[in-house]
Every structure is written in structure tokens, then in C-alpha cells.
Design a protein around this motif. Structure first.
Motif, short mmCIF file in Angstrom:
data_model
loop_
_atom_site.label_atom_id
_atom_site.label_comp_id
_atom_site.label_asym_id
_atom_site.label_seq_id
_atom_site.Cartn_x
_atom_site.Cartn_y
_atom_site.Cartn_z
N LEU A 136 0.85 -1.18 0.00
CA LEU A 136 0.00 0.00 0.00
C LEU A 136 0.89 1.24 0.00
O LEU A 136 1.82 1.31 0.81
N VAL A 137 0.62 2.18 -0.86
CA VAL A 137 1.40 3.39 -0.95
C VAL A 137 0.48 4.61 -0.89
O VAL A 137 -0.37 4.78 -1.77
N ALA A 178 -3.10 0.39 -3.88
CA ALA A 178 -2.87 -0.97 -3.40
C ALA A 178 -2.25 -1.82 -4.51
O ALA A 178 -2.54 -1.63 -5.69
N SER A 179 -1.40 -2.73 -4.09
CA SER A 179 -0.70 -3.58 -5.05
C SER A 179 -1.67 -4.35 -5.94
O SER A 179 -2.72 -4.81 -5.49
N MET A 224 -7.63 1.49 -5.69
CA MET A 224 -7.33 2.77 -5.06
C MET A 224 -8.37 3.12 -4.02
O MET A 224 -9.56 2.79 -4.16
N VAL A 225 -7.94 3.81 -2.98
CA VAL A 225 -8.85 4.42 -2.02
C VAL A 225 -8.41 5.86 -1.82
O VAL A 225 -7.21 6.16 -1.88
N TYR A 226 -9.38 6.74 -1.61
CA TYR A 226 -9.11 8.16 -1.50
C TYR A 226 -9.73 8.72 -0.22
O TYR A 226 -10.69 8.17 0.32
#
Length: 121
Positions: free
Chosen positions: A4-5, A24-25, A77-79
Motif C-alpha cells: 500500500l502506498v 494498493a498492489s 485505489m482508495v481516497y
């Protein structure tokens, strides 16, 4: 290997906005709930907002009406859109995911390394 970045943190004046992103990967087979946590200076980590795979959301009371969590399952992705920021929103923000790496695999916890948000008053 980093799974996770987070990105998007920074310095902003009170009343301003920031949008955090967490990538996420693509190695994950399936990602369930994704959550943003934060850790203010000298304090314990706390849950800020979470979102299920079907986009049901929950927020800590202190951010309701100001923060919005969203996700894009196709992009892993999460925002976190943060508006009307306050000094007390300052802290390191961490992305968390419940995810499986393969079909039939166990669902495990994954954490990002965090991104710093500093709100000046």
C-alpha cells in the motif's frame, strides 16, 4: 514488498483541503474493507474513515461532514477527500486494507507507510 502506498499529504492552512490517495498492489487477489487511520503527534493511532468493497462508509464523529472516503475497485485505489481542515487533523495518515493474496487465501491486514498531513492554524 510494499503493498500500500499513500500520497497527497502536505502542509495546508486551516480551512483548506487535501486529497489523500492510497494505491494498493495489483498482486492482491481481493481487497475487502479499506480504512484510513491517523496518528496525531504524541497520540495513538485512530480510525478516521472506512469503506467496504460495496462502498458502505463509516467516519469518526470529528470528521463527519468534512471528509469523504471513496474507492475505485478497478484501480485498487482508495481516497480521502479532506475539506475544512483543522489544526487537530494534523498527523500521519495511514492506509489499511483487509485483503487476500490468492483465491482461497487468508484475509490479512496490510498497512501503508503513511503520509504526513500538517494543518497550520
Amino acid at each position: 514488498q510494499v503493498q500500500l502506498v499513500e500520497s497527497g499529504g502536505g502542509l495546508v492552512q486551516a480551512g483548506g483541503s487535501l486529497r489523500l490517495s492510497c494505491a494498493a498492489s495489483r498482486r492482491f487477489f481481493r481487497i475487502s474493507t479499506m480504512t484510513w487511520y491517523r496518528q496525531p503527534p504524541g497520540k495513538e493511532r485512530e480510525l478516521v474513515a472506512s469503506i467496504s468493497r460495496s462502498s458502505d462508509t463509516e467516519y469518526v464523529d470529528s470528521v463527519k461532514g468534512r471528509f469523504t472516503i471513496s474507492r475505485d475497485n478497478a484501480k485498487n485505489m482508495v481516497y480521502l477527500q479532506m475539506n475544512s481542515l483543522k489544526a487537530e487533523d494534523t498527523g500521519a495518515y495511514f492506509c489499511h486494507a483487509l485483503a487476500t493474496m490468492r483465491l482461497g487465501g487468508s484475509r490479512d491486514d496490510y498497512w501503508g507507510q503513511g503520509t504526513q498531513v500538517t494543518v497550520s492554524s
